[in-house]
Design an enzyme around this catalytic site. Structure first.
Site, mmCIF file in Angstrom:
data_model
loop_
_atom_site.group_PDB
_atom_site.id
_atom_site.type_symbol
_atom_site.label_atom_id
_atom_site.label_comp_id
_atom_site.label_asym_id
_atom_site.label_seq_id
_atom_site.Cartn_x
_atom_site.Cartn_y
_atom_site.Cartn_z
ATOM 1 N N LYS A 150 51.892 100.451 -39.330
ATOM 2 C CA LYS A 150 53.100 100.364 -39.774
ATOM 3 C C LYS A 150 53.552 98.740 -39.687
ATOM 4 C CE LYS A 150 57.465 100.232 -40.324
ATOM 5 N NZ LYS A 150 58.612 100.726 -41.136
ATOM 6 N N CYS A 189 63.096 94.486 -41.483
ATOM 7 C CA CYS A 189 61.921 94.967 -41.610
ATOM 8 C C CYS A 189 60.873 93.677 -41.480
ATOM 9 C CB CYS A 189 61.508 96.001 -42.561
ATOM 10 S SG CYS A 189 62.765 97.469 -42.396
HETATM 11 N N1 SAJ Z 1 60.942 89.844 -51.291
HETATM 12 C C1 SAJ Z 1 60.514 88.528 -51.892
HETATM 13 N N2 SAJ Z 1 59.654 88.841 -52.847
HETATM 14 C C2 SAJ Z 1 59.026 89.941 -53.185
HETATM 15 C C3 SAJ Z 1 59.549 91.142 -52.497
HETATM 16 C C4 SAJ Z 1 60.435 91.181 -51.548
HETATM 17 O O1 SAJ Z 1 61.014 87.348 -51.456
HETATM 18 O O2 SAJ Z 1 57.964 89.780 -53.681
HETATM 19 C C5 SAJ Z 1 62.050 89.820 -50.342
HETATM 20 C C6 SAJ Z 1 63.246 90.372 -50.485
HETATM 21 O O3 SAJ Z 1 63.998 89.800 -51.396
HETATM 22 C C7 SAJ Z 1 63.912 90.686 -49.369
HETATM 23 C C8 SAJ Z 1 62.547 91.023 -48.427
HETATM 24 O O4 SAJ Z 1 61.442 90.368 -49.137
HETATM 25 O O5 SAJ Z 1 64.330 89.726 -48.801
HETATM 26 C C9 SAJ Z 1 62.301 92.514 -48.023
HETATM 27 O O6 SAJ Z 1 62.477 93.401 -49.260
HETATM 28 P P1 SAJ Z 1 61.352 94.640 -49.455
HETATM 29 O O7 SAJ Z 1 61.931 95.323 -50.529
HETATM 30 O O8 SAJ Z 1 59.951 94.115 -49.279
HETATM 31 O O9 SAJ Z 1 61.405 95.420 -48.254
HETATM 32 P P2 SAJ Z 1 62.531 96.075 -47.156
HETATM 33 O O10 SAJ Z 1 62.441 95.412 -45.857
HETATM 34 O O11 SAJ Z 1 63.838 96.516 -47.932
HETATM 35 O O12 SAJ Z 1 61.815 97.635 -46.779
HETATM 36 C C10 SAJ Z 1 60.339 97.497 -46.108
HETATM 37 C C11 SAJ Z 1 59.412 98.298 -47.175
HETATM 38 N N3 SAJ Z 1 58.122 97.950 -46.583
HETATM 39 C C12 SAJ Z 1 56.916 97.800 -47.627
HETATM 40 O O13 SAJ Z 1 57.162 97.773 -48.600
HETATM 41 C C13 SAJ Z 1 55.802 97.395 -47.069
HETATM 42 C C14 SAJ Z 1 59.489 99.643 -46.700
HETATM 43 O O14 SAJ Z 1 58.821 100.534 -47.116
HETATM 44 C C15 SAJ Z 1 59.643 99.950 -45.069
HETATM 45 O O15 SAJ Z 1 60.210 101.211 -44.646
HETATM 46 C C16 SAJ Z 1 60.891 99.030 -44.510
HETATM 47 O O16 SAJ Z 1 60.365 97.677 -44.873
HETATM 48 C C17 SAJ Z 1 60.762 99.360 -43.052
HETATM 49 O O17 SAJ Z 1 61.740 100.203 -42.564
HETATM 50 O O18 SAJ Z 1 60.036 98.901 -42.329
#
Ligand code: SAJ
Length: 425
Positions: free
Chosen positions: A206, A260
Protein backbone atom coordinates in the site's frame (compact mmCIF):
# COMPACT_ATOMS: atom_id res chain seq x y z
CA UNK A 1 -27.31 -15.60 10.72
CA UNK A 2 -26.71 -11.95 9.75
CA UNK A 3 -23.05 -10.93 9.99
CA UNK A 4 -22.52 -7.98 12.35
CA UNK A 5 -19.77 -5.59 11.29
CA UNK A 6 -18.49 -2.69 13.39
CA UNK A 7 -16.46 0.04 11.70
CA UNK A 8 -14.41 2.28 13.96
CA UNK A 9 -13.80 5.64 12.27
CA UNK A 10 -16.43 7.06 9.92
CA UNK A 11 -14.36 9.36 7.71
CA UNK A 12 -13.61 9.39 3.98
CA UNK A 13 -12.96 5.63 3.92
CA UNK A 14 -14.69 4.27 7.03
CA UNK A 15 -18.14 5.62 6.15
CA UNK A 16 -18.29 4.41 2.52
CA UNK A 17 -16.99 1.01 3.70
CA UNK A 18 -19.61 0.81 6.45
CA UNK A 19 -22.44 1.74 4.09
CA UNK A 20 -21.21 -0.69 1.45
CA UNK A 21 -21.40 -3.58 3.92
CA UNK A 22 -24.81 -2.37 5.16
CA UNK A 23 -25.96 -2.42 1.53
CA UNK A 24 -24.70 -6.00 1.09
CA UNK A 25 -26.57 -7.95 3.72
CA UNK A 26 -24.60 -7.13 6.88
CA UNK A 27 -25.84 -5.42 10.03
CA UNK A 28 -23.44 -2.50 10.50
CA UNK A 29 -22.64 -0.38 13.53
CA UNK A 30 -20.44 2.65 12.88
CA UNK A 31 -18.44 4.15 15.74
CA UNK A 32 -16.93 7.64 15.83
CA UNK A 33 -16.02 10.26 18.41
CA UNK A 34 -18.07 13.15 17.03
CA UNK A 35 -21.60 13.45 18.49
CA UNK A 36 -22.70 15.82 15.69
CA UNK A 37 -21.59 13.39 13.02
CA UNK A 38 -23.34 10.48 14.75
CA UNK A 39 -26.59 12.43 14.96
CA UNK A 40 -26.42 13.40 11.30
CA UNK A 41 -25.69 9.83 10.21
CA UNK A 42 -28.54 8.42 12.30
CA UNK A 43 -30.83 10.91 10.53
CA UNK A 44 -29.75 9.38 7.23
CA UNK A 45 -27.43 12.23 6.19
CA UNK A 46 -23.79 11.76 5.17
CA UNK A 47 -21.19 14.33 6.25
CA UNK A 48 -18.75 13.99 3.35
CA UNK A 49 -19.04 14.86 -0.32
CA UNK A 50 -18.67 11.77 -2.49
CA UNK A 51 -20.70 10.85 -5.58
CA UNK A 52 -23.38 8.20 -4.85
CA UNK A 53 -22.76 8.11 -1.10
CA UNK A 54 -25.92 9.95 0.00
CA UNK A 55 -28.05 7.66 -2.20
CA UNK A 56 -26.47 4.62 -0.61
CA UNK A 57 -27.01 6.10 2.86
CA UNK A 58 -30.68 6.70 2.08
CA UNK A 59 -31.03 3.06 1.01
CA UNK A 60 -29.43 1.58 4.12
CA UNK A 61 -31.21 4.08 6.38
CA UNK A 62 -34.56 2.94 5.02
CA UNK A 63 -33.50 -0.72 5.28
CA UNK A 64 -32.37 -0.11 8.88
CA UNK A 65 -29.05 -1.94 8.38
CA UNK A 66 -26.76 0.89 9.54
CA UNK A 67 -26.61 2.74 12.85
CA UNK A 68 -23.95 5.05 14.24
CA UNK A 69 -22.88 5.47 17.87
CA UNK A 70 -20.14 6.88 20.06
CA UNK A 71 -18.90 3.69 21.70
CA UNK A 72 -17.95 0.17 20.66
CA UNK A 73 -20.02 -2.94 21.36
CA UNK A 74 -19.94 -6.66 20.50
CA UNK A 75 -19.71 -7.64 16.81
CA UNK A 76 -18.44 -10.44 14.55
CA UNK A 77 -16.04 -8.27 12.56
CA UNK A 78 -14.28 -5.06 13.64
CA UNK A 79 -12.85 -2.75 10.97
CA UNK A 80 -10.51 0.04 12.09
CA UNK A 81 -10.38 3.01 9.74
CA UNK A 82 -8.95 5.93 11.72
CA UNK A 83 -6.35 8.56 10.74
CA UNK A 84 -2.61 7.89 10.83
CA UNK A 85 -0.89 11.28 10.55
CA UNK A 86 2.84 11.94 10.41
CA UNK A 87 4.52 12.28 13.78
CA UNK A 88 6.36 15.50 14.54
CA UNK A 89 9.77 13.78 14.56
CA UNK A 90 12.73 14.21 12.19
CA UNK A 91 11.56 11.41 9.87
CA UNK A 92 7.84 12.28 10.00
CA UNK A 93 7.13 8.70 11.05
CA UNK A 94 3.68 7.12 11.27
CA UNK A 95 1.59 8.04 14.32
CA UNK A 96 -0.36 4.86 15.13
CA UNK A 97 -1.83 6.17 18.37
CA UNK A 98 -5.36 6.50 16.92
CA UNK A 99 -5.17 2.92 15.63
CA UNK A 100 -4.00 1.72 19.05
CA UNK A 101 -6.78 3.66 20.80
CA UNK A 102 -9.39 2.22 18.41
CA UNK A 103 -8.14 -1.34 18.98
CA UNK A 104 -8.11 -0.81 22.77
CA UNK A 105 -11.72 0.41 22.59
CA UNK A 106 -12.88 -2.87 21.07
CA UNK A 107 -10.86 -5.20 23.33
CA UNK A 108 -13.55 -5.44 26.08
CA UNK A 109 -15.99 -6.81 23.47
CA UNK A 110 -13.62 -9.16 21.65
CA UNK A 111 -14.59 -12.84 21.73
CA UNK A 112 -13.59 -16.13 20.13
CA UNK A 113 -14.20 -16.25 16.37
CA UNK A 114 -14.04 -12.46 15.90
CA UNK A 115 -12.15 -10.88 13.00
CA UNK A 116 -10.20 -7.62 13.43
CA UNK A 117 -9.24 -5.74 10.26
CA UNK A 118 -6.99 -2.67 10.11
CA UNK A 119 -7.80 -0.55 7.05
CA UNK A 120 -5.92 2.58 8.13
CA UNK A 121 -2.67 3.17 6.25
CA UNK A 122 0.06 2.08 8.66
CA UNK A 123 3.85 1.82 8.83
CA UNK A 124 5.32 -1.53 7.82
CA UNK A 125 5.14 -4.12 10.65
CA UNK A 126 2.49 -2.21 12.65
CA UNK A 127 -0.06 -5.06 12.50
CA UNK A 128 2.32 -7.63 13.95
CA UNK A 129 4.44 -5.37 16.20
CA UNK A 130 1.75 -3.05 17.62
CA UNK A 131 -1.74 -4.47 17.08
CA UNK A 132 -1.22 -8.20 17.65
CA UNK A 133 0.24 -7.71 21.18
CA UNK A 134 -2.71 -5.51 22.15
CA UNK A 135 -5.17 -8.16 20.99
CA UNK A 136 -3.26 -10.98 22.65
CA UNK A 137 -3.19 -9.04 25.94
CA UNK A 138 -6.78 -10.27 26.33
CA UNK A 139 -5.59 -13.90 26.38
CA UNK A 140 -7.05 -14.61 22.91
CA UNK A 141 -4.51 -15.98 20.43
CA UNK A 142 -4.38 -14.47 16.93
CA UNK A 143 -4.83 -17.09 14.20
CA UNK A 144 -6.37 -19.52 16.65
CA UNK A 145 -9.09 -17.74 18.68
CA UNK A 146 -9.40 -14.48 16.71
CA UNK A 147 -8.26 -13.36 13.28
CA UNK A 148 -6.24 -10.23 12.46
CA UNK A 149 -5.46 -8.75 9.03
CA UNK A 150 -4.39 -5.52 7.36
CA UNK A 151 -6.61 -4.79 4.36
CA UNK A 152 -5.57 -1.42 2.92
CA UNK A 153 -8.00 0.67 0.92
CA UNK A 154 -6.80 2.00 -2.42
CA UNK A 155 -9.75 4.04 -3.60
CA UNK A 156 -9.56 7.40 -5.35
CA UNK A 157 -11.63 10.23 -3.81
CA UNK A 158 -14.42 11.07 -6.26
CA UNK A 159 -14.72 7.45 -7.44
CA UNK A 160 -14.82 5.66 -4.09
CA UNK A 161 -18.00 3.61 -4.47
CA UNK A 162 -16.96 2.17 -7.83
CA UNK A 163 -13.38 1.47 -6.75
CA UNK A 164 -14.39 -0.14 -3.43
CA UNK A 165 -16.23 -2.78 -5.45
CA UNK A 166 -13.99 -3.15 -8.50
CA UNK A 167 -10.39 -2.61 -7.33
CA UNK A 168 -8.14 -5.52 -6.45
CA UNK A 169 -8.24 -5.98 -2.69
CA UNK A 170 -5.11 -6.97 -0.77
CA UNK A 171 -5.73 -9.05 2.35
CA UNK A 172 -2.72 -9.27 4.65
CA UNK A 173 -3.37 -11.82 7.37
CA UNK A 174 -1.12 -12.39 10.37
CA UNK A 175 -1.62 -16.11 9.59
CA UNK A 176 -3.03 -17.87 6.51
CA UNK A 177 -6.29 -18.51 8.35
CA UNK A 178 -6.50 -14.80 9.25
CA UNK A 179 -6.28 -14.02 5.50
CA UNK A 180 -8.98 -16.59 4.68
CA UNK A 181 -11.35 -15.18 7.31
CA UNK A 182 -10.84 -11.52 6.28
CA UNK A 183 -11.09 -12.37 2.56
CA UNK A 184 -14.51 -13.94 3.14
CA UNK A 185 -15.71 -10.65 4.68
CA UNK A 186 -14.75 -8.54 1.64
CA UNK A 187 -16.08 -11.17 -0.79
CA UNK A 188 -19.54 -9.84 0.14
CA UNK A 189 -19.12 -6.89 -2.21
CA UNK A 190 -15.66 -6.91 -3.86
CA UNK A 191 -15.86 -7.89 -7.51
CA UNK A 192 -12.16 -7.25 -8.21
CA UNK A 193 -9.52 -9.86 -7.36
CA UNK A 194 -8.97 -10.63 -3.69
CA UNK A 195 -5.28 -11.37 -3.08
CA UNK A 196 -4.17 -12.99 0.14
CA UNK A 197 -0.73 -12.17 1.51
CA UNK A 198 1.03 -11.43 4.80
CA UNK A 199 0.30 -8.35 6.94
CA UNK A 200 3.77 -6.86 6.33
CA UNK A 201 3.53 -7.29 2.56
CA UNK A 202 0.08 -5.70 2.53
CA UNK A 203 1.30 -2.73 4.60
CA UNK A 204 4.36 -2.10 2.45
CA UNK A 205 2.61 -2.63 -0.89
CA UNK A 206 0.00 0.00 0.00
CA UNK A 207 2.73 2.46 0.98
CA UNK A 208 4.84 1.72 -2.08
CA UNK A 209 1.94 2.40 -4.46
CA UNK A 210 1.81 6.00 -3.29
CA UNK A 211 5.59 6.19 -2.95
CA UNK A 212 5.95 5.07 -6.56
CA UNK A 213 3.76 7.95 -7.71
CA UNK A 214 5.51 10.45 -5.47
CA UNK A 215 8.95 9.37 -6.74
CA UNK A 216 7.83 9.40 -10.35
CA UNK A 217 6.33 12.91 -9.96
CA UNK A 218 9.63 14.02 -8.37
CA UNK A 219 11.41 12.89 -11.53
CA UNK A 220 9.04 15.02 -13.61
CA UNK A 221 9.51 17.99 -11.29
CA UNK A 222 13.29 17.65 -11.43
CA UNK A 223 13.03 17.50 -15.21
CA UNK A 224 11.17 20.84 -15.11
CA UNK A 225 14.08 22.41 -13.24
CA UNK A 226 16.62 20.88 -15.64
CA UNK A 227 14.55 21.92 -18.68
CA UNK A 228 14.14 25.51 -17.55
CA UNK A 229 17.88 25.75 -16.95
CA UNK A 230 18.74 24.26 -20.37
CA UNK A 231 15.84 25.99 -22.17
CA UNK A 232 14.19 22.72 -23.19
CA UNK A 233 10.43 22.20 -22.69
CA UNK A 234 9.95 19.46 -20.04
CA UNK A 235 6.36 18.76 -21.07
CA UNK A 236 7.46 18.08 -24.65
CA UNK A 237 10.22 15.81 -23.35
CA UNK A 238 7.74 13.84 -21.21
CA UNK A 239 5.30 13.48 -24.11
CA UNK A 240 8.07 12.12 -26.35
CA UNK A 241 9.57 9.84 -23.68
CA UNK A 242 6.14 8.41 -22.85
CA UNK A 243 5.72 7.29 -26.46
CA UNK A 244 8.20 4.58 -25.51
CA UNK A 245 6.16 1.47 -24.70
CA UNK A 246 7.75 1.00 -21.26
CA UNK A 247 8.11 4.59 -20.07
CA UNK A 248 5.50 6.51 -18.06
CA UNK A 249 6.92 9.70 -16.58
CA UNK A 250 4.23 11.43 -14.51
CA UNK A 251 3.23 15.08 -14.78
CA UNK A 252 5.13 17.92 -13.11
CA UNK A 253 3.36 20.54 -11.06
CA UNK A 254 3.66 22.96 -8.13
CA UNK A 255 4.29 20.07 -5.71
CA UNK A 256 2.47 17.03 -4.41
CA UNK A 257 -0.53 17.34 -2.10
CA UNK A 258 -3.26 15.28 -0.49
CA UNK A 259 -3.08 13.10 2.59
CA UNK A 260 -1.63 10.08 0.77
CA UNK A 261 1.28 10.79 -1.59
CA UNK A 262 2.61 13.61 0.59
CA UNK A 263 2.33 11.50 3.76
CA UNK A 264 2.84 7.78 3.09
CA UNK A 265 6.42 7.81 1.72
CA UNK A 266 7.61 9.09 5.13
CA UNK A 267 6.15 5.98 6.79
CA UNK A 268 8.51 3.88 4.66
CA UNK A 269 11.59 6.08 4.98
CA UNK A 270 11.12 6.51 8.75
CA UNK A 271 11.03 2.73 9.15
CA UNK A 272 14.38 2.29 7.32
CA UNK A 273 16.01 5.73 6.98
CA UNK A 274 19.49 4.56 6.02
CA UNK A 275 18.08 2.46 3.18
CA UNK A 276 15.32 4.74 1.86
CA UNK A 277 17.55 7.39 0.26
CA UNK A 278 15.68 7.71 -3.03
CA UNK A 279 12.34 8.05 -1.25
CA UNK A 280 13.69 10.87 0.94
CA UNK A 281 15.21 12.66 -2.05
CA UNK A 282 11.93 12.42 -3.98
CA UNK A 283 10.09 13.97 -1.04
CA UNK A 284 12.68 16.75 -0.89
CA UNK A 285 12.30 17.47 -4.62
CA UNK A 286 8.51 17.60 -4.39
CA UNK A 287 8.47 19.77 -1.27
CA UNK A 288 10.93 22.15 -2.96
CA UNK A 289 8.48 22.94 -5.74
CA UNK A 290 6.42 25.66 -4.01
CA UNK A 291 9.63 27.63 -3.31
CA UNK A 292 10.78 27.11 -6.88
CA UNK A 293 7.50 28.53 -8.19
CA UNK A 294 7.57 31.45 -5.73
CA UNK A 295 11.12 32.35 -6.86
CA UNK A 296 10.00 32.34 -10.50
CA UNK A 297 6.95 34.46 -9.69
CA UNK A 298 9.15 37.04 -7.98
CA UNK A 299 11.38 37.16 -11.08
CA UNK A 300 8.35 37.53 -13.33
CA UNK A 301 6.99 40.32 -11.13
CA UNK A 302 10.25 42.27 -10.85
CA UNK A 303 9.29 44.90 -13.45
CA UNK A 304 5.55 44.30 -13.54
CA UNK A 305 3.19 47.27 -14.01
CA UNK A 306 1.23 46.36 -10.85
CA UNK A 307 1.97 44.30 -7.75
CA UNK A 308 -1.08 42.09 -8.18
CA UNK A 309 -0.78 38.33 -8.78
CA UNK A 310 -3.87 36.16 -9.29
CA UNK A 311 -3.82 32.51 -8.17
CA UNK A 312 -6.26 30.02 -9.69
CA UNK A 313 -6.85 27.05 -7.37
CA UNK A 314 -6.11 26.10 -3.77
CA UNK A 315 -7.24 22.43 -3.73
CA UNK A 316 -4.50 19.79 -3.93
CA UNK A 317 -5.86 18.47 -7.21
CA UNK A 318 -8.54 19.23 -9.76
CA UNK A 319 -12.30 19.19 -9.21
CA UNK A 320 -12.21 18.41 -5.49
CA UNK A 321 -12.61 20.59 -2.38
CA UNK A 322 -9.69 19.10 -0.43
CA UNK A 323 -6.84 21.46 0.60
CA UNK A 324 -4.88 19.00 2.74
CA UNK A 325 -1.11 19.30 2.15
CA UNK A 326 -1.92 21.37 -0.94
CA UNK A 327 1.15 22.99 -2.54
CA UNK A 328 -1.17 25.75 -3.79
CA UNK A 329 -1.83 26.75 -0.17
CA UNK A 330 1.92 26.85 0.56
CA UNK A 331 2.52 29.03 -2.52
CA UNK A 332 -0.35 31.33 -1.53
CA UNK A 333 1.05 31.76 2.00
CA UNK A 334 4.61 32.37 0.78
CA UNK A 335 3.54 34.94 -1.81
CA UNK A 336 1.34 36.70 0.71
CA UNK A 337 4.47 37.23 2.82
CA UNK A 338 6.18 39.15 0.01
CA UNK A 339 5.55 42.71 -1.22
CA UNK A 340 3.07 41.34 -3.77
CA UNK A 341 -0.68 41.72 -3.62
CA UNK A 342 -2.18 38.23 -3.92
CA UNK A 343 -5.73 37.35 -4.92
CA UNK A 344 -6.90 33.74 -4.97
CA UNK A 345 -9.89 32.03 -6.56
CA UNK A 346 -11.14 28.47 -6.01
CA UNK A 347 -14.71 27.58 -6.89
CA UNK A 348 -14.46 24.24 -5.07
CA UNK A 349 -12.96 25.38 -1.77
CA UNK A 350 -14.87 27.31 0.89
CA UNK A 351 -13.06 30.65 1.34
CA UNK A 352 -13.75 33.37 3.93
CA UNK A 353 -16.39 35.76 2.60
CA UNK A 354 -13.95 38.70 2.38
CA UNK A 355 -11.72 36.57 0.14
CA UNK A 356 -14.41 35.60 -2.37
CA UNK A 357 -13.98 37.19 -5.79
CA UNK A 358 -15.48 36.78 -9.24
CA UNK A 359 -13.08 35.95 -12.08
CA UNK A 360 -13.53 39.50 -13.36
CA UNK A 361 -12.49 40.97 -10.02
CA UNK A 362 -9.60 38.55 -9.60
CA UNK A 363 -8.13 39.37 -13.03
CA UNK A 364 -8.59 43.16 -12.80
CA UNK A 365 -5.21 45.00 -12.67
CA UNK A 366 -3.32 41.74 -12.31
CA UNK A 367 0.16 41.40 -13.79
CA UNK A 368 0.30 37.61 -13.60
CA UNK A 369 -2.19 34.74 -13.41
CA UNK A 370 -0.72 31.66 -11.79
CA UNK A 371 -2.72 28.44 -12.35
CA UNK A 372 -2.10 26.06 -9.42
CA UNK A 373 -4.91 23.47 -9.61
CA UNK A 374 -6.31 21.57 -12.59
CA UNK A 375 -9.98 22.42 -12.01
CA UNK A 376 -12.08 22.07 -15.20
CA UNK A 377 -13.09 25.76 -14.83
CA UNK A 378 -9.59 26.83 -15.87
CA UNK A 379 -9.53 25.04 -19.24
CA UNK A 380 -10.82 28.16 -20.97
CA UNK A 381 -9.75 31.66 -20.00
CA UNK A 382 -12.27 34.26 -21.22
CA UNK A 383 -11.25 37.32 -23.25
CA UNK A 384 -13.08 39.68 -20.89
CA UNK A 385 -10.98 38.45 -17.94
CA UNK A 386 -7.71 38.78 -19.82
CA UNK A 387 -8.67 42.27 -21.02
CA UNK A 388 -8.95 43.38 -17.38
CA UNK A 389 -5.30 42.49 -16.67
CA UNK A 390 -2.57 45.13 -16.55
CA UNK A 391 -0.18 42.67 -18.14
CA UNK A 392 -1.71 39.48 -19.63
CA UNK A 393 0.84 36.85 -18.52
CA UNK A 394 -0.33 33.36 -17.58
CA UNK A 395 1.84 30.74 -15.90
CA UNK A 396 0.11 27.38 -15.90
CA UNK A 397 1.75 24.95 -13.45
CA UNK A 398 -0.75 22.14 -14.19
CA UNK A 399 -0.95 22.39 -18.01
CA UNK A 400 -4.73 22.67 -17.75
CA UNK A 401 -5.40 25.82 -19.81
CA UNK A 402 -6.49 24.77 -23.31
CA UNK A 403 -7.97 28.00 -24.64
CA UNK A 404 -6.33 31.34 -23.99
CA UNK A 405 -7.40 34.53 -25.79
CA UNK A 406 -5.13 36.20 -28.33
CA UNK A 407 -2.97 38.88 -26.84
CA UNK A 408 -2.23 36.92 -23.67
CA UNK A 409 1.08 35.14 -23.14
CA UNK A 410 0.60 31.61 -21.79
CA UNK A 411 3.40 29.34 -20.68
CA UNK A 412 3.48 26.15 -18.67
CA UNK A 413 5.79 25.26 -15.82
CA UNK A 414 7.71 23.18 -18.39
CA UNK A 415 8.64 26.13 -20.60
CA UNK A 416 8.49 29.10 -18.26
CA UNK A 417 12.06 29.96 -19.27
CA UNK A 418 10.38 31.56 -22.30
CA UNK A 419 8.19 33.67 -20.06
CA UNK A 420 11.21 34.77 -18.04
CA UNK A 421 13.16 35.63 -21.19
CA UNK A 422 10.18 37.66 -22.46
CA UNK A 423 9.94 39.61 -19.21
CA UNK A 424 13.67 40.37 -19.14
CA UNK A 425 13.81 41.61 -22.75
N1 SAJ B 1 0.18 14.77 -9.08
C1 SAJ B 1 1.18 15.34 -9.87
N2 SAJ B 1 1.52 14.72 -11.05
C2 SAJ B 1 0.89 13.59 -11.47
C3 SAJ B 1 -0.13 13.02 -10.67
C4 SAJ B 1 -0.47 13.64 -9.47
O1 SAJ B 1 1.79 16.37 -9.54
O2 SAJ B 1 1.25 13.10 -12.56
C5 SAJ B 1 -0.16 15.40 -7.81
C6 SAJ B 1 -1.61 15.86 -7.70
O3 SAJ B 1 -1.78 17.14 -8.26
C7 SAJ B 1 -1.82 15.84 -6.19
C8 SAJ B 1 -0.97 14.63 -5.74
O4 SAJ B 1 -0.06 14.40 -6.78
O5 SAJ B 1 -1.31 17.01 -5.61
C9 SAJ B 1 -1.75 13.38 -5.40
O6 SAJ B 1 -2.77 13.13 -6.36
P1 SAJ B 1 -3.16 11.65 -6.88
O7 SAJ B 1 -4.32 11.79 -7.79
O8 SAJ B 1 -1.97 10.97 -7.44
O9 SAJ B 1 -3.52 10.82 -5.58
P2 SAJ B 1 -4.51 10.93 -4.30
O10 SAJ B 1 -3.66 11.36 -3.15
O11 SAJ B 1 -5.74 11.73 -4.58
O12 SAJ B 1 -4.93 9.39 -4.13
C10 SAJ B 1 -3.90 8.39 -4.00
C11 SAJ B 1 -4.22 7.25 -4.95
N3 SAJ B 1 -3.04 6.39 -5.07
C12 SAJ B 1 -2.56 6.02 -6.27
O13 SAJ B 1 -3.03 6.38 -7.32
C13 SAJ B 1 -1.37 5.12 -6.23
C14 SAJ B 1 -5.40 6.43 -4.45
O14 SAJ B 1 -5.59 5.26 -5.25
C15 SAJ B 1 -5.19 6.00 -2.99
O15 SAJ B 1 -6.33 5.34 -2.48
C16 SAJ B 1 -4.98 7.25 -2.16
O16 SAJ B 1 -3.82 7.94 -2.67
C17 SAJ B 1 -4.76 6.80 -0.71
O17 SAJ B 1 -5.73 6.87 0.09
O18 SAJ B 1 -3.68 6.31 -0.38
Amino acid sequence: MVLKIETIGLGYIGLPTALMFADHGAEVVGVDLSPNMIEKLNNGQVHIEEPGLQAQMTRVHEAGTFTAQLTAEEADVFIVSVPTPNRNDAFKSCDVSYVQAAVKSLLPFLKKGNIVIIESTIAPRTTVDDVQPLIESTGLVVGQDVYLAHCPERVLPGNILHELVHNTRIIGGVTAECSNQAAAVYARFVQGDIIKTTAGEAELSKLMENTYRDTNIALANELVKIGNKLKIDAHEVITMANRHPRVNIHQPGPGVGGHCLAVDPYFVSAAAPAEALLIQTARAVNTSMPNYIVTKVLELMADAPTKKVTLLGLAYKGNIDDKRESPAVTIFEKLRDTHLEVTVIDEHVQLPIEEQFTMDEAFTDSSLVLVLTDHAEYKTLATEWINKMSRPLILDTKKIVETCPEGATLHTIGNMYRLLEGVKQ
